[in-house]
Design an enzyme around this catalytic site. Sequence first.
Site, PDB file in Angstrom:
ATOM      1  N   ASP A 103      23.120  64.191  60.107  1.00 40.03           N
ATOM      2  CA  ASP A 103      24.381  63.690  60.638  1.00 40.03           C
ATOM      3  C   ASP A 103      25.027  62.869  59.530  1.00 40.03           C
ATOM      4  O   ASP A 103      24.383  61.965  58.984  1.00 40.03           O
ATOM      5  CB  ASP A 103      24.023  62.787  61.836  1.00 40.03           C
ATOM      6  CG  ASP A 103      25.180  62.549  62.768  1.00 40.03           C
ATOM      7  OD1 ASP A 103      26.215  63.210  62.625  1.00 40.03           O
ATOM      8  OD2 ASP A 103      25.028  61.682  63.644  1.00 40.03           O
ATOM      9  N   ASP A 114      28.415  60.639  59.002  1.00 44.69           N
ATOM     10  CA  ASP A 114      29.570  60.065  59.695  1.00 44.69           C
ATOM     11  C   ASP A 114      30.431  59.280  58.718  1.00 44.69           C
ATOM     12  O   ASP A 114      29.909  58.423  57.990  1.00 44.69           O
ATOM     13  CB  ASP A 114      29.114  59.092  60.787  1.00 44.69           C
ATOM     14  CG  ASP A 114      28.504  59.789  61.995  1.00 44.69           C
ATOM     15  OD1 ASP A 114      28.867  60.947  62.265  1.00 44.69           O
ATOM     16  OD2 ASP A 114      27.662  59.163  62.664  1.00 44.69           O
ATOM     17  N   ARG A 170      18.885  65.764  65.611  1.00 45.26           N
ATOM     18  CA  ARG A 170      19.637  66.509  64.597  1.00 45.26           C
ATOM     19  C   ARG A 170      18.967  66.443  63.237  1.00 45.26           C
ATOM     20  O   ARG A 170      18.326  65.446  62.897  1.00 45.26           O
ATOM     21  CB  ARG A 170      21.080  66.039  64.513  1.00 45.26           C
ATOM     22  CG  ARG A 170      21.360  64.625  64.107  1.00 45.26           C
ATOM     23  CD  ARG A 170      21.495  63.606  65.217  1.00 45.26           C
ATOM     24  NE  ARG A 170      22.167  64.021  66.428  1.00 45.26           N
ATOM     25  CZ  ARG A 170      23.463  63.926  66.623  1.00 45.26           C
ATOM     26  NH1 ARG A 170      24.247  63.435  65.710  1.00 45.26           N
ATOM     27  NH2 ARG A 170      23.974  64.291  67.759  1.00 45.26           N
ATOM     28  N   ARG A 192      22.351  72.027  60.640  1.00 49.71           N
ATOM     29  CA  ARG A 192      22.798  71.257  61.805  1.00 49.71           C
ATOM     30  C   ARG A 192      23.325  72.199  62.867  1.00 49.71           C
ATOM     31  O   ARG A 192      24.174  73.045  62.610  1.00 49.71           O
ATOM     32  CB  ARG A 192      23.906  70.297  61.370  1.00 49.71           C
ATOM     33  CG  ARG A 192      24.649  69.611  62.490  1.00 49.71           C
ATOM     34  CD  ARG A 192      23.842  68.467  63.077  1.00 49.71           C
ATOM     35  NE  ARG A 192      24.552  67.864  64.209  1.00 49.71           N
ATOM     36  CZ  ARG A 192      25.405  66.860  64.087  1.00 49.71           C
ATOM     37  NH1 ARG A 192      25.684  66.355  62.905  1.00 49.71           N
ATOM     38  NH2 ARG A 192      25.997  66.366  65.163  1.00 49.71           N
TER      39      ARG A 192
HETATM   40  N1  ROI Z   1      19.903  56.899  66.945  1.00 44.83           N
HETATM   41  C1  ROI Z   1      19.484  56.396  65.771  1.00 44.83           C
HETATM   42  N2  ROI Z   1      18.523  55.471  65.755  1.00 44.83           N
HETATM   43  N3  ROI Z   1      20.000  56.832  64.576  1.00 44.83           N
HETATM   44  C2  ROI Z   1      20.979  57.770  64.540  1.00 44.83           C
HETATM   45  O1  ROI Z   1      21.430  58.150  63.440  1.00 44.83           O
HETATM   46  C3  ROI Z   1      21.453  58.296  65.755  1.00 44.83           C
HETATM   47  N4  ROI Z   1      22.449  59.228  65.766  1.00 44.83           N
HETATM   48  C4  ROI Z   1      22.923  59.703  66.909  1.00 44.83           C
HETATM   49  C5  ROI Z   1      22.400  59.268  68.251  1.00 44.83           C
HETATM   50  C6  ROI Z   1      21.881  60.474  68.999  1.00 44.83           C
HETATM   51  C7  ROI Z   1      23.531  58.607  69.034  1.00 44.83           C
HETATM   52  N5  ROI Z   1      21.333  58.314  68.145  1.00 44.83           N
HETATM   53  C8  ROI Z   1      20.888  57.833  66.955  1.00 44.83           C
HETATM   54  O2  ROI Z   1      23.914  60.568  66.878  1.00 44.83           O
END
Ligand code: ROI
Length: 158
Positions: free
Chosen positions: A95, A97, A92, A83
């Site tokens: 991610d 979260d 990315r 990342r």
């Molecule tokens: N859009 C989608 N569909 N899924 C994600 O995990 C995701 N993650 C992000 C941003 C760029 C906001 N858009 C995303 O961080």
Amino acid sequence: MTRCYIGLGSNLADPVGQLRSALDAMAQIARTRLAECSPFYTSAPVGPGEQPDYVNAVAELETDLGAEALLDALQAIENAHGRERTVRWGARTLDLDVLLFGNQTLATERLEVPHPRIPERNFVLVPLADLAPDLVMPDGTPLRDLLEQCPANRLHRL
Ligand code: ROI
């Protein structure tokens, strides 16, 4: 043990493989048990600019770690998956979260829980509801209400 929910997302370098290997790594976090993972979904990218579709899922963990120690472990996994934090909201490889941490509400420099964007993201709400359809947010809002009110965005179960 605190039950927590982690959002997983990737849209680069074999997203399904990224999520699978992230789950393997999360299962190795100290003092933590990987309880369950939702199905994987493809979702249209949310955010500015052109980027590939995402693969998203939500995992349930039970942990004896504090929220920031868990965040450290998750960031180490993100970093191990190449990342790079360059463009905000850019594409990315991985991610992770922290969506919910028990019934706690936290706002520190590093971490805001519940994740502030849960209500506007069907790619989070739908897999979260697969795991916990009767979940109630720390502020008392049922997950079902958030799902009903969430803006539609292209989402397909894999
Ligand atoms: N859009 C989608 N569909 N899924 C994600 O995990 C995701 N993650 C992000 C941003 C760029 C906001 N858009 C995303 O961080």
